[in-house]
Scaffold this motif. Structure first.
Motif, PDB file in Angstrom:
ATOM      1  N   THR A  69       1.018  -1.562  -0.110  1.00 39.17           N
ATOM      2  CA  THR A  69       0.065  -0.010   0.143  1.00 39.17           C
ATOM      3  C   THR A  69       0.695   1.177   0.026  1.00 39.17           C
ATOM      4  O   THR A  69       0.514   2.399  -0.139  1.00 39.17           O
ATOM      5  N   PHE A  70       2.543   0.941  -0.023  1.00 40.03           N
ATOM      6  CA  PHE A  70       2.800   2.230   0.194  1.00 40.03           C
ATOM      7  C   PHE A  70       3.466   2.522  -1.363  1.00 40.03           C
ATOM      8  O   PHE A  70       4.478   3.619  -1.388  1.00 40.03           O
ATOM      9  N   LEU A  71       3.500   1.622  -2.170  1.00 44.48           N
ATOM     10  CA  LEU A  71       3.278   2.630  -3.986  1.00 44.48           C
ATOM     11  C   LEU A  71       2.484   2.661  -3.751  1.00 44.48           C
ATOM     12  O   LEU A  71       1.152   2.310  -4.670  1.00 44.48           O
ATOM     13  N   ASP A  72       2.267   3.852  -4.560  1.00 46.63           N
ATOM     14  CA  ASP A  72       1.784   4.351  -5.684  1.00 46.63           C
ATOM     15  C   ASP A  72       0.871   3.307  -6.748  1.00 46.63           C
ATOM     16  O   ASP A  72       1.614   2.888  -7.573  1.00 46.63           O
ATOM     17  N   PRO A  73      -0.469   3.200  -6.759  1.00 46.00           N
ATOM     18  CA  PRO A  73      -1.644   1.863  -7.375  1.00 46.00           C
ATOM     19  C   PRO A  73      -1.109   2.261  -8.717  1.00 46.00           C
ATOM     20  O   PRO A  73      -1.334   1.135  -9.505  1.00 46.00           O
ATOM     21  N   MET A  74      -1.291   3.874  -8.983  1.00 48.09           N
ATOM     22  CA  MET A  74      -1.018   4.042 -10.437  1.00 48.09           C
ATOM     23  C   MET A  74      -0.474   4.473 -11.222  1.00 48.09           C
ATOM     24  O   MET A  74       0.111   4.726 -11.985  1.00 48.09           O
ATOM     25  N   MET A  75       0.720   3.596 -10.462  1.00 49.49           N
ATOM     26  CA  MET A  75       2.439   4.291 -10.884  1.00 49.49           C
ATOM     27  C   MET A  75       3.439   2.763 -11.082  1.00 49.49           C
ATOM     28  O   MET A  75       2.853   1.819 -10.432  1.00 49.49           O
TER      29      MET A  75
ATOM     30  N   SER B 151       8.776   3.384 -12.306  1.00 46.17           N
ATOM     31  CA  SER B 151       9.343   5.132 -11.910  1.00 46.17           C
ATOM     32  C   SER B 151       9.316   5.268 -11.071  1.00 46.17           C
ATOM     33  O   SER B 151      10.241   6.069 -10.127  1.00 46.17           O
ATOM     34  N   GLN B 152       8.586   4.124  -9.879  1.00 45.09           N
ATOM     35  CA  GLN B 152       8.957   4.638  -8.545  1.00 45.09           C
ATOM     36  C   GLN B 152      10.184   4.889  -7.920  1.00 45.09           C
ATOM     37  O   GLN B 152      10.334   4.981  -6.789  1.00 45.09           O
TER      38      GLN B 152
ATOM     39  N   GLU C   7       7.919  -2.558 -15.120  1.00 40.31           N
ATOM     40  CA  GLU C   7       6.876  -2.671 -16.064  1.00 40.31           C
ATOM     41  C   GLU C   7       5.122  -3.039 -15.763  1.00 40.31           C
ATOM     42  O   GLU C   7       4.540  -2.644 -16.014  1.00 40.31           O
TER      43      GLU C   7
ATOM     44  N   TYR D  30       1.926  -2.788 -12.096  1.00 43.05           N
ATOM     45  CA  TYR D  30       2.005  -1.881 -11.576  1.00 43.05           C
ATOM     46  C   TYR D  30       1.864  -2.880 -10.191  1.00 43.05           C
ATOM     47  O   TYR D  30       2.175  -3.600  -9.727  1.00 43.05           O
TER      48      TYR D  30
ATOM     49  N   PHE E 244      -0.085  -4.104  -8.169  1.00 36.76           N
ATOM     50  CA  PHE E 244      -1.822  -4.810  -8.210  1.00 36.76           C
ATOM     51  C   PHE E 244      -0.918  -5.886  -8.805  1.00 36.76           C
ATOM     52  O   PHE E 244      -1.844  -7.099  -8.038  1.00 36.76           O
ATOM     53  N   GLN E 245      -0.191  -6.008  -9.078  1.00 36.05           N
ATOM     54  CA  GLN E 245       0.588  -7.601 -10.080  1.00 36.05           C
ATOM     55  C   GLN E 245       1.528  -8.373  -9.101  1.00 36.05           C
ATOM     56  O   GLN E 245       2.339  -8.904  -9.908  1.00 36.05           O
TER      57      GLN E 245
ATOM     58  N   LEU F 155       9.899  -2.696  -2.969  1.00 42.34           N
ATOM     59  CA  LEU F 155      10.322  -1.561  -1.125  1.00 42.34           C
ATOM     60  C   LEU F 155      11.475  -1.431  -0.614  1.00 42.34           C
ATOM     61  O   LEU F 155      12.469  -0.364  -0.487  1.00 42.34           O
TER      62      LEU F 155
ATOM     63  N   ASP G 250      -0.946   5.911   2.001  1.00 42.96           N
ATOM     64  CA  ASP G 250       0.573   5.744   2.652  1.00 42.96           C
ATOM     65  C   ASP G 250       1.470   6.198   1.747  1.00 42.96           C
ATOM     66  O   ASP G 250       2.633   6.048   2.186  1.00 42.96           O
ATOM     67  N   TYR G 251       1.149   5.332   0.223  1.00 38.00           N
ATOM     68  CA  TYR G 251       2.727   5.924  -0.494  1.00 38.00           C
ATOM     69  C   TYR G 251       2.403   7.309  -0.581  1.00 38.00           C
ATOM     70  O   TYR G 251       4.286   7.907  -0.690  1.00 38.00           O
TER      71      TYR G 251
ATOM     72  N   PHE H   1       4.712   7.474   1.923  1.00 42.08           N
ATOM     73  CA  PHE H   1       6.478   6.756   1.871  1.00 42.08           C
ATOM     74  C   PHE H   1       7.228   7.430   0.972  1.00 42.08           C
ATOM     75  O   PHE H   1       8.468   8.338   0.446  1.00 42.08           O
TER      76      PHE H   1
ATOM     77  N   ARG I  81      10.960   9.446   0.726  1.00 43.20           N
ATOM     78  CA  ARG I  81      11.847   9.023   0.078  1.00 43.20           C
ATOM     79  C   ARG I  81      12.875  10.456  -0.578  1.00 43.20           C
ATOM     80  O   ARG I  81      13.103  10.060  -1.105  1.00 43.20           O
TER      81      ARG I  81
ATOM     82  N   ARG J 178       3.062  14.375  -9.364  1.00 45.21           N
ATOM     83  CA  ARG J 178       3.166  13.217  -9.411  1.00 45.21           C
ATOM     84  C   ARG J 178       2.690  11.930  -8.890  1.00 45.21           C
ATOM     85  O   ARG J 178       1.930  11.149  -9.516  1.00 45.21           O
ATOM     86  N   HIS J 179       1.951  12.154  -7.698  1.00 47.31           N
ATOM     87  CA  HIS J 179       1.008  11.197  -7.320  1.00 47.31           C
ATOM     88  C   HIS J 179      -0.491  11.677  -7.301  1.00 47.31           C
ATOM     89  O   HIS J 179      -1.394  11.017  -7.040  1.00 47.31           O
TER      90      HIS J 179
ATOM     91  N   ARG K 178      -2.664  11.946 -10.525  1.00 49.37           N
ATOM     92  CA  ARG K 178      -2.478  10.500 -11.257  1.00 49.37           C
ATOM     93  C   ARG K 178      -3.656   9.849 -10.259  1.00 49.37           C
ATOM     94  O   ARG K 178      -4.327   9.303 -11.416  1.00 49.37           O
ATOM     95  N   ASN K 179      -3.944  10.107  -8.827  1.00 53.05           N
ATOM     96  CA  ASN K 179      -4.584   9.689  -8.040  1.00 53.05           C
ATOM     97  C   ASN K 179      -5.874   9.705  -7.891  1.00 53.05           C
ATOM     98  O   ASN K 179      -6.693   9.747  -7.827  1.00 53.05           O
TER      99      ASN K 179
ATOM    100  N   PRO L  15      -4.871   0.612 -14.248  1.00 53.13           N
ATOM    101  CA  PRO L  15      -4.088  -0.055 -14.478  1.00 53.13           C
ATOM    102  C   PRO L  15      -5.003  -0.895 -14.604  1.00 53.13           C
ATOM    103  O   PRO L  15      -4.530  -2.454 -14.807  1.00 53.13           O
TER     104      PRO L  15
END
Lengths: 257, 326
Positions: A101-107, A111-112, A141, A143, A145-146, A156, B221-222, B225, B229, B237-238, B241-242, B317
């Protein structure tokens, strides 16, 4: 050795509004002290809700706005002010958070990890850190969720080591992983410590802490109860606080009945 | 691919049912209306001086002597064949009237749609990013005030300020009075005030929703994070987008509210668009025109939501890749 990070008498409290307008201060950490030395893993063990994550956020100066922190945090010998933290974050001091959940779900993951940098150098380094943790270039490449739970954890960690940090703060990086996968993650921390970084490993899992840490700080009620080495803990020597002793007693191998 | 086809087929069935329901409801409401088509359109005095044969002829024209079920079914039958009938008030095919009115309204709707979307998104981002501080309080205060203001009243206010006091914008109509062929600029000038009225009401809604979403994203959370960072441009950026996904949904869902609002606003500004035609059709018992407008606008609103659904699949996505994996 001079500690890379020392925390003295850290207190964190929240301003909360109760019924009506009465303002109440809720303290989560009170007078916590610890020190992380380069090349060492310090495990901070505490129950859920003991304010372990707040410790990480206070060090990085990313506490929520209604939180108040006091005490001294020193990094590399000098006081870690907000301005310094802003410069050091992501460069010398890296956070490894709990999960996907600490990763942007849309990116996309790549890139993150690169934080948006697209220079050939950044791309090469990104592939390098992914490879270091057994992830192929195709991971870039994907996301979030994958990713599987274990992959997300490795991504992470890859985020953290993009910039070869000197202090790594891992905030509960293992929940949801089976013992084998958790062991692998801890192995990565050990390896980072051996390369000279200080690792602050925050966890509620005493067994994991004992298996990887050089020293263990036990939190109780927002304070440092005891700081000992794993061998001391196992032997039961040097435990001054009743909570630490009770915690040791509660371990399966220590006749917890 | 079959997933997409199934999705589209389901939506089309739903649309057909929706249009059927909407037209039936509109018909029943109109049928239950106490307005007597003859009295409204011919006038009491004129009716009094007519012979029974003339009145019978008029009753036949306005359909007052045909049973309701028969009238609806015959309308439905020809509508299915693509013939929406002839407007009783305008004495021209309904489709022609709607086409002409819609092309006028489109200026207004497009203007309001773009403005309210851009303004709403911008203000929502501004408020959300400054949560709790003065820009947030200012934006929220204004938006709540506007949201509780009726659109027609806001329109009157703008008319008084810009057309009566400042005299910089026309007081109404879609083109200058008696001005022959209107230029693009003139059309825009005339669409500006009604468009602005619609935009302000629409933007308030979009801004409030966007603000909530921005606050949610900033608490995530993101974002924590990303800050840990030391990332810069977090908003671009975030957050952007969301927030894009809900913003797209809101933007397309707002088509319905815009069309609804345009009925009142066009009345205030004497703007000869679809909304005004709907009012005249309703008050003048012009059943074919009213049903036509209802069905066409319902289809437009449905098309908006459908576009949002499809765009969602293209942008997110999780949906895009998830559907491809199936």
């Amino acid at each position: 050795m001079e500690p890379i990070l020392s925390v003295e008498d850290l207190s964190v409290s929240f301003a909360r509004y109760d019924r009506g307008l009465s303002r109440r201060s809720l303290s989560a950490l009170r007078g916590l002290s610890l020190a992380v030395e380069p090349g060492q893993v310090l495990a901070v063990v505490g129950e859920s809700g003991a304010g372990k994550s707040l410790l990480a956020h206070a060090i990085l100066h990313i506490l929520p706005r209604n939180a108040q922190a006091s005490g001294t945090i020193r990094y590399g010998g000098a006081s870690l002010t907000r301005e310094r933290a802003e410069v050091l974050r992501g460069r010398e001091v890296a956070l490894i958070p709990q999960g996907v959940t600490f990763l942007d779900p849309m990116m996309k993951v790549g890139s993150q990890i690169r934080r948006g940098e697209n220079s050939p150098d950044a791309r090469a380094r990104c592939r390098q850190v992914l490879e270091r943790y057994g992830l192929g270039p195709e991971t870039e490449e994907l996301y979030p969720f994958q990713l599987s739970g274990g992959m997300a954890r490795r991504v992470l960690i890859a985020c953290a080591v993009m910039e070869s940090p000197r202090l790594i703060i891992a905030d509960e990086p293992t929940p949801g992983l089976d013992a084998k996968a958790a062991g692998r993650v801890l192995g990565h921390f050990r390896e980072l410590a051996e390369q000279g970084a200080g690792v602050l490993f925050i966890t509620h899992d005493l067994t994991l802490a004992l298996s990887v840490a050089d020293r263990i700080t036990v939190l109780y009620d927002g304070q440092t109860a005891d700081t000992v080495s794993p061998s001391q803990f196992r032997a039961g020597t040097g435990l001054t606080h009743p909570y630490t002793r009770a915690l040791r007693q509660a371990m399966p191998e220590n006749d917890f009945l | 691919m079959s997933h997409r086809l199934q999705f589209t087929a389901k939506k089309l069935v739903r649309m057909a049912l929706l249009l059927l329901g909407v037209s039936l409801t509109a018909f029943l409401l109109m049928n239950a209306s106490p307005l007597d088509p003859l009295q409204t359109n011919v006038g009491q005095a004129a009716l009094g001086s007519m012979s029974p044969e003339q009145i019978a002829k008029l009753e036949e024209y306005w359909g007052a002597d045909t049973p309701a079920a028969e009238r609806y079914l015959s309308w439905l039958g020809s509508a299915l064949r693509g013939d929406l009938g002839v407007s009783l008030l305008y004495r021209r095919p309904v489709l022609e009237v709607i086409g002409q009115r819609l092309s006028t309204s489109l200026w207004l709707l497009a203007c309001a749609w773009v403005l309210s979307g851009a303004l709403g998104l911008g203000l929502g981002l501004l408020a959300g990013a400054n949560r709790g501080r003065w820009p947030d309080r200012l934006v929220r205060g204004c938006c709540l005030t506007v949201s509780s203001t009726p659109a027609f009243w806001l329109g009157l206010l703008l008319l008084i300020v810009f057309a009566v006091w400042l005299k910089i914008l026309p007081i109404g109509m879609a083109v200058p009075i008696g001005g022959g062929q209107a230029t693009l600029l003139e059309r825009l000038r005339h669409a500006l005030l009604p468009g602005l009225t619609l935009s302000i009401t629409g933007a308030a809604n979009i801004a409030l929703h966007t603000r909530e979403k921005v606050v949610d994203v900033l608490d995530s959370d993101y974002i924590l994070f990303a800050r840990a960072r030391g990332e810069r441009h977090i908003l671009r950026r975030h957050v952007l987008r969301n927030v894009a996904l809900p913003a797209v949904t809101l933007q397309f869902a707002s088509i319905g509210e815009l069309i609804g609002g345009s009925v009142l606003v066009e009345q205030v500004f004497s703007y000869p668009g679809l909304g005004q035609a709907a009012v005249s059709a309703g008050l003048g018992s012009d059943m074919p025109l009213l049903l036509g407008i209802t069905v066409v606008t319902a289809a437009l609103v449905f098309g908006g939501s459908l576009t949002a659904d499809l765009l969602y699949g293209a942008i997110d996505p999780r949906i895009r890749k998830g559907a491809a994996a199936q």
